[in-house]
Design an enzyme around this catalytic site. Structure first.
Site, PDB file in Angstrom:
ATOM      1  N   ILE A  19       0.832  -1.204   0.000  1.00 41.13           N
ATOM      2  CA  ILE A  19       0.000   0.000   0.000  1.00 41.13           C
ATOM      3  C   ILE A  19       0.866   1.252   0.000  1.00 41.13           C
ATOM      4  O   ILE A  19       0.567   2.225  -0.698  1.00 41.13           O
ATOM      5  CB  ILE A  19      -0.949  -0.016   1.219  1.00 41.13           C
ATOM      6  N   TYR A 154      -2.119  -5.593  17.030  1.00 40.50           N
ATOM      7  CA  TYR A 154      -2.252  -4.852  15.773  1.00 40.50           C
ATOM      8  C   TYR A 154      -3.487  -3.965  15.818  1.00 40.50           C
ATOM      9  O   TYR A 154      -3.434  -2.773  15.485  1.00 40.50           O
ATOM     10  CB  TYR A 154      -2.335  -5.833  14.610  1.00 40.50           C
TER      11      TYR A 154
END
Length: 264
Positions: A19, A154
């Site tokens: 990304i 996360y």
């Protein structure tokens, strides 16, 4: 709509692959000078060469720095002290049982996924405010809403980015600097491709088909019924970085394929 970022400089953290690279390429395609960053010199050089080949006339620079450390963030700031656009993208994920995750493991993921954005923003946003224009983008995740039971650490870092981006937007209110978070859903980044390839159940499948099966099994609320392409996330980032997005700030912008059930 024509997005023109000529005469703007963009720093994208963790941008040698996935990304981050797609966002850097999109910004370069809109005319921005782009600073690619990564921990490994060969990967930074390869990403710069790739982008130069893909975007004609691209102005691309590279900085090798470990942004999971204060010294690494300082190195990037010293090299590029006055960007107009900062994309806080660097991060990692992986399974970790929250009942067994050690303090050191928590510190590592917090340093990389969260403190890198804190440190870079703290150093670079004041200059944007002084110049009266700037764009800061934090790459959060749909996991900020749907905390994964197998990756609680996360999820925590991505939720923290939402709080940081909203609070920072309020701190610079009225300055001409916008601060936003982008929430991708499952995306066929290099990291997800590698994860899917390691699963024996995906033998013989294309990455795209493996992504479809992953989404069906793990994100059944997805409306698009597939993983997004990195370019689809990058398109949102390029818009948010543009002059046209001047009234968008303090926002959590989803590119999640409809995974999150909330309607607002």
């Amino acid at each position: 709509m024509k997005i023109d970022l000529s005469n703007r400089t963009a720093v994208v953290s963790g941008s040698t692959k996935g990304i981050g690279y797609a966002i850097a390429r999109g910004l370069a395609g809109a005319g921005a000078a782009v600073v690619i960053s990564g921990r490994k010199p060969d990967e930074v050089e390869a990403a710069m060469a790739k982008m130069t080949g893909e975007v004609g006339g691209a102005d691309v620079r590279g900085v090798v720095a470990d942004l999971g450390t204060a010294d690494g963030c300082a190195k990037l700031v010293d090299a590029e002290p006055a960007p107009d656009i900062l994309v806080n993208n660097v991060g990692f994920f992986g399974p970790s049982d929250v009942l067994e995750t050690t303090d050191d493991e928590w510190r590592t993921i917090l340093d990389v996924n969260f403190m890198s954005g804190v440190r870079l923003s703290r150093a670079l946003v004041p200059g944007m405010v002084d110049r009266g224009w700037g764009r800061v983008i934090f790459l959060s995740s749909e996991s900020a809403h749907n905390i994964p039971g197998e990756m609680v650490n996360y999820g925590v870092t991505k939720t923290a980015y939402l709080a940081l981006s909203r609070g920072l937007a309020k701190r610079v209110a009225g300055s001409g600097v916008t601060i936003n978070a982008i929430l991708p859903g499952p995306t066929l980044s290099d990291a997800l491709r590698d994860q899917l390839a390691e699963d024996p159940a995906n033998a013989g499948k294309s990455p795209e088909q493996a992504g479809v099966d992953f989404v069906r099994a793990n994100r059944p609320t997805s409306i698009i019924h597939r993983a997004a392409a990195v370019e689809e996330v990058a398109n949102m980032a390029v818009y948010v970085a543009s002059p046209q997005a001047s009234a968008t700030t303090g926002a959590a912008l989803r590119v999640d394929g409809g995974v999150i059930e909330d309607i607002i």
